[in-house]
Scaffold this motif. Structure first.
Motif, short mmCIF file in Angstrom:
data_model
loop_
_atom_site.label_atom_id
_atom_site.label_comp_id
_atom_site.label_asym_id
_atom_site.label_seq_id
_atom_site.Cartn_x
_atom_site.Cartn_y
_atom_site.Cartn_z
N ILE A 1 0.86 -1.18 0.00
CA ILE A 1 0.00 0.00 0.00
C ILE A 1 0.90 1.22 0.00
N THR A 2 0.59 2.22 -0.83
CA THR A 2 1.38 3.45 -0.86
C THR A 2 0.50 4.65 -0.53
N GLY A 3 1.09 5.64 0.14
CA GLY A 3 0.36 6.86 0.48
C GLY A 3 1.29 8.06 0.44
N GLY A 4 0.70 9.25 0.32
CA GLY A 4 1.50 10.46 0.16
C GLY A 4 1.25 11.51 1.22
N SER A 5 1.50 12.74 0.85
CA SER A 5 1.52 13.86 1.79
C SER A 5 0.11 14.31 2.17
N LEU A 6 0.05 15.24 3.12
CA LEU A 6 -1.21 15.86 3.54
C LEU A 6 -1.94 16.42 2.33
N THR A 7 -3.21 16.07 2.17
CA THR A 7 -4.14 16.48 1.10
C THR A 7 -3.82 15.84 -0.24
N VAL B 1 4.99 8.15 2.18
CA VAL B 1 5.80 9.32 1.87
C VAL B 1 5.25 10.50 2.65
N CYS B 2 6.12 11.30 3.27
CA CYS B 2 5.74 12.48 4.03
C CYS B 2 4.68 12.15 5.09
N THR B 3 3.51 12.77 5.06
CA THR B 3 2.50 12.54 6.09
C THR B 3 2.13 11.07 6.21
N SER B 4 2.04 10.39 5.08
CA SER B 4 1.68 8.98 5.13
C SER B 4 2.78 8.14 5.77
N GLY B 5 4.00 8.68 5.87
CA GLY B 5 5.01 8.00 6.67
C GLY B 5 4.57 7.88 8.11
N GLY B 6 3.97 8.95 8.64
CA GLY B 6 3.40 8.88 9.98
C GLY B 6 2.16 8.03 10.03
N VAL C 1 7.10 -2.35 6.77
CA VAL C 1 6.74 -0.97 6.45
C VAL C 1 8.00 -0.20 6.08
N ALA C 2 7.86 0.71 5.11
CA ALA C 2 8.93 1.63 4.75
C ALA C 2 8.39 3.05 4.72
N THR C 3 9.23 4.00 5.09
CA THR C 3 8.87 5.41 4.97
C THR C 3 9.90 6.13 4.13
N VAL C 4 9.45 7.16 3.43
CA VAL C 4 10.33 7.99 2.61
C VAL C 4 10.06 9.45 2.96
N ALA C 5 11.07 10.16 3.45
CA ALA C 5 10.92 11.55 3.86
C ALA C 5 9.69 11.72 4.75
N ALA C 6 9.61 10.89 5.77
CA ALA C 6 8.41 10.85 6.61
C ALA C 6 8.24 12.14 7.42
N TRP C 7 6.98 12.52 7.60
CA TRP C 7 6.61 13.65 8.47
C TRP C 7 6.29 13.06 9.84
N LEU C 8 7.17 13.33 10.82
CA LEU C 8 7.08 12.69 12.13
C LEU C 8 7.09 13.73 13.24
N PRO C 9 6.01 14.47 13.40
CA PRO C 9 5.94 15.49 14.45
C PRO C 9 5.62 14.86 15.81
N ASP C 10 5.80 15.65 16.85
CA ASP C 10 5.33 15.29 18.19
C ASP C 10 5.01 16.58 18.94
N PHE D 1 -1.77 14.66 15.73
CA PHE D 1 -1.03 13.64 14.99
C PHE D 1 0.33 13.42 15.66
N ASP D 2 0.57 12.21 16.15
CA ASP D 2 1.77 11.94 16.94
C ASP D 2 2.39 10.59 16.57
N PRO D 3 2.92 10.47 15.36
CA PRO D 3 3.53 9.19 14.98
C PRO D 3 4.76 8.84 15.80
N MET D 4 5.42 9.84 16.37
CA MET D 4 6.61 9.56 17.17
C MET D 4 6.31 8.60 18.32
#
Length: 319
Positions: free
Chosen positions: A58-64, A134-139, A154-163, A246-249
């Motif tokens: 399954i692949t996913g991308g950035s916010l919106t 990728v990006c948001t979908s990394g989280g 699972v793999a992430t690419v340039a993941a968006w990982l805020p906390d 959103f807290d993937p960390m």
């Protein structure tokens, strides 16, 4: 006040065989999540044989973002490497159902990723399933990896990982965060009473009313993401609470399956990416590469290098 920063079960499914791509086989598919119809593109390898079993991703991308952007780019390239790959629109976005439109909620995205997993596992030619974000979908796939044991890697690419520690830095102050939450609450009440959705720009180079302000060349360039007709540069204001929560960390310590991260100093929150990696509990690999965050969306050098790494990883872990 300025807000800116850098960077269930699937019981029904259908396949529309009319959609094809000259590079690889691709079919428009539909599946259910919470009673909503989600729409995806299912990519299959050359010389695809339905009587055989394939690993699926399954692949996913950035916010919106929509499936025609980075999710589709990576899905197509993974199919070229022998995988079945599903790029789909989360609820509220693109061709998928869901109201309010352009509404962001990581918990709902988790449900959609789980529905996509159910859909793929029901296909007779799919063996094991992994996910790439990728990006948001990394989280988002970090949430999936922590909570769904059907996902094998699972793999992430340039993941968006805020906390919660990085949010005040990203949005200027705690006061700004409180104001954004208040606006989100008001917009949610308005939608509940009137059905109207307040919308702001999702990305802009300068407009301070946008949710993301800064060098947003990928989205501002009509030859890149900004030129994808299916994408809307919009975010529902009522998304603020869910987006800021959103807290993937916090998920890393609960992830025990094989996990690969592709990141760089020029990608979003590199220190958080390293901390996330350190907290992972299972087999893991960190690929520290080069390039800017948006390069991993569509630039051949970064995308191809990432695909080379993650396809080798998935080939080993999804067998």
């Amino acid at each position: 006040m300025e807000a800116k920063h850098t960077l269930q079960k699937n019981t029904e499914s259908t396949i529309d065989h009319s959609l094809k791509n000259t590079d690889t086989n691709v079919q428009k598919v539909h599946f259910q999540s919470d009673g909503l119809t989600l729409v995806g593109h299912l990519y299959t390898p050359d010389n695809f044989d339905q009587s055989k079993k394939y690993p699926a991703v399954i692949t996913g991308g950035s916010l919106t973002s929509v499936k025609e952007q980075m999710a589709g780019t990576y899905a197509r390239k993974l199919a070229e490497q022998g995988f079945v790959a599903l790029a789909f629109d989360y609820r509220n976005y693109g061709e998928s159902e869901g109201q309010p439109r352009q509404y962001e909620d990581p918990q709902l995205k988790l449900k959609d990723l789980q529905a996509a997993t159910t859909y793929l596992l029901a296909l007779p030619f799919v063996d094991h399933v992994g996910a790439l974000g990728v990006c948001t979908s990394g989280g988002n796939v970090a949430y999936l990896a922590a909570e769904d044991d059907r996902i094998k890697a699972v793999a992430t690419v340039a993941a968006w990982l805020p906390d919660e520690n990085t949010l005040p830095l990203l949005y200027g102050s705690q006061e700004n965060l409180d104001e954004l939450r208040r606006k989100g609450q008001e917009a949610k009440k308005k939608f509940a009473s009137t059905g109207e959705t307040d919308i702001i720009l999702a990305y802009h180079n300068e407009d301070q009313s946008a949710s993301h302000v800064g060098p947003m060349e990928y989205y501002m360039d009509n030859n890149r993401g900004g030129g994808v007709a299916e994408w809307k540069n919009e975010l529902a204001v009522m998304s603020w609470e869910a987006w800021l929560d959103f807290d993937p960390m916090s998920k890393a310590k609960n992830i025990t399956i094989p996990f690969m991260m592709v990141h760089s100093d020029g990608s979003a929150l590199p220190d958080n990416a390293k901390s996330f990696y350190n907290d992972l509990q299972g087999e893991k690999e960190l690929v520290w590469s080069d390039g800017y965050h948006f390069d991993y969306y569509d630039q051949p050098a970064q995308v191809n290098a990432a695909v080379e790494k993650v396809s080798t990883f998935f080939a080993d872990k999804l067998k």
